[in-house]
Design a protein around this motif. Structure first.
Motif, PDB file in Angstrom:
ATOM      1  N   PRO A   1     -15.092  62.935 121.213  1.00  0.00           N
ATOM      2  CA  PRO A   1     -14.932  64.172 121.989  1.00  0.00           C
ATOM      3  C   PRO A   1     -13.657  64.223 122.827  1.00  0.00           C
ATOM      4  N   LYS A   2     -13.051  63.073 123.102  1.00  0.00           N
ATOM      5  CA  LYS A   2     -11.833  63.052 123.917  1.00  0.00           C
ATOM      6  C   LYS A   2     -10.562  63.224 123.089  1.00  0.00           C
ATOM      7  N   ALA A   3     -10.679  63.088 121.769  1.00  0.00           N
ATOM      8  CA  ALA A   3      -9.517  63.181 120.877  1.00  0.00           C
ATOM      9  C   ALA A   3      -9.340  64.609 120.370  1.00  0.00           C
ATOM     10  N   ARG A   4      -8.158  64.932 119.925  1.00  0.00           N
ATOM     11  CA  ARG A   4      -7.871  66.214 119.281  1.00  0.00           C
ATOM     12  C   ARG A   4      -7.105  65.928 118.012  1.00  0.00           C
ATOM     13  N   PRO A   5      -7.608  66.272 116.832  1.00  0.00           N
ATOM     14  CA  PRO A   5      -8.926  66.873 116.634  1.00  0.00           C
ATOM     15  C   PRO A   5     -10.025  65.864 116.934  1.00  0.00           C
ATOM     16  N   TRP A   6     -11.177  66.338 117.320  1.00  0.00           N
ATOM     17  CA  TRP A   6     -12.254  65.425 117.732  1.00  0.00           C
ATOM     18  C   TRP A   6     -13.024  64.857 116.545  1.00  0.00           C
ATOM     19  N   ILE A   7     -12.877  65.465 115.360  1.00  0.00           N
ATOM     20  CA  ILE A   7     -13.497  64.938 114.144  1.00  0.00           C
ATOM     21  C   ILE A   7     -12.389  64.416 113.237  1.00  0.00           C
ATOM     22  N   ARG A   8     -12.444  63.109 112.930  1.00  0.00           N
ATOM     23  CA  ARG A   8     -11.425  62.476 112.094  1.00  0.00           C
ATOM     24  C   ARG A   8     -12.116  61.805 110.912  1.00  0.00           C
ATOM     25  N   LEU A   9     -12.216  62.552 109.814  1.00  0.00           N
ATOM     26  CA  LEU A   9     -12.990  62.129 108.654  1.00  0.00           C
ATOM     27  C   LEU A   9     -12.452  60.882 107.970  1.00  0.00           C
ATOM     28  N   GLU A  10     -11.203  60.554 108.168  1.00  0.00           N
ATOM     29  CA  GLU A  10     -10.614  59.402 107.489  1.00  0.00           C
ATOM     30  C   GLU A  10     -11.217  58.071 107.953  1.00  0.00           C
ATOM     31  N   HIS A  11     -12.018  58.101 109.002  1.00  0.00           N
ATOM     32  CA  HIS A  11     -12.611  56.867 109.537  1.00  0.00           C
ATOM     33  C   HIS A  11     -14.007  56.567 108.983  1.00  0.00           C
ATOM     34  N   ALA A  12     -14.433  57.277 107.924  1.00  0.00           N
ATOM     35  CA  ALA A  12     -15.738  57.015 107.303  1.00  0.00           C
ATOM     36  C   ALA A  12     -15.693  57.440 105.844  1.00  0.00           C
ATOM     37  N   THR A  13     -16.613  56.909 105.082  1.00  0.00           N
ATOM     38  CA  THR A  13     -16.726  57.319 103.680  1.00  0.00           C
ATOM     39  C   THR A  13     -17.436  58.670 103.606  1.00  0.00           C
ATOM     40  N   THR A  14     -17.299  59.313 102.480  1.00  0.00           N
ATOM     41  CA  THR A  14     -17.984  60.591 102.275  1.00  0.00           C
ATOM     42  C   THR A  14     -19.491  60.404 102.406  1.00  0.00           C
ATOM     43  N   ALA A  15     -20.030  59.327 101.842  1.00  0.00           N
ATOM     44  CA  ALA A  15     -21.474  59.069 101.926  1.00  0.00           C
ATOM     45  C   ALA A  15     -21.917  58.893 103.382  1.00  0.00           C
ATOM     46  N   GLU A  16     -21.126  58.182 104.178  1.00  0.00           N
ATOM     47  CA  GLU A  16     -21.455  58.002 105.597  1.00  0.00           C
ATOM     48  C   GLU A  16     -21.435  59.332 106.331  1.00  0.00           C
ATOM     49  N   LEU A  17     -20.467  60.171 106.028  1.00  0.00           N
ATOM     50  CA  LEU A  17     -20.366  61.480 106.675  1.00  0.00           C
ATOM     51  C   LEU A  17     -21.564  62.359 106.337  1.00  0.00           C
ATOM     52  N   VAL A  18     -21.922  62.408 105.059  1.00  0.00           N
ATOM     53  CA  VAL A  18     -23.048  63.240 104.624  1.00  0.00           C
ATOM     54  C   VAL A  18     -24.345  62.767 105.278  1.00  0.00           C
TER      55      VAL A  18
END
Length: 74
Positions: A36-53
């Motif tokens: 929440p402190k970062a911009r953008p606050w969601i950084r998808l490169e730090h997880a796999t697609t399966a983890e995100l889903v």
């Protein structure tokens, strides 16, 4: 309702800020993705697609959802 979109090329995470109840499940589950402190606050490169889903499925408010990205013809 405003929807923010974050894509990793395989899936797009859709976030509806006004629907978010700030339960913190996303931040606790994948803290390297949801900061929440970062911009953008969601950084998808730090997880796999399966983890995100899997994480999005745990969102109690439904503010987060997943959209499969469509492959484009080259």
């Amino acid at each position: 309702m405003e929807t923010m979109k974050y894509s990793n090329g395989e899936v797009t995470i859709l976030w509806k800020p006004k629907a978010c109840i700030h339960a913190g499940v996303c931040v606790r589950t994948l803290p390297k993705v949801y900061d929440p402190k970062a911009r953008p606050w969601i950084r998808l490169e730090h997880a796999t697609t399966a983890e995100l889903v899997a994480q999005v499925a745990r969102c109690p408010s439904g503010a987060l959802s997943v959209q499969q990205d469509v492959e484009k013809d080259e």
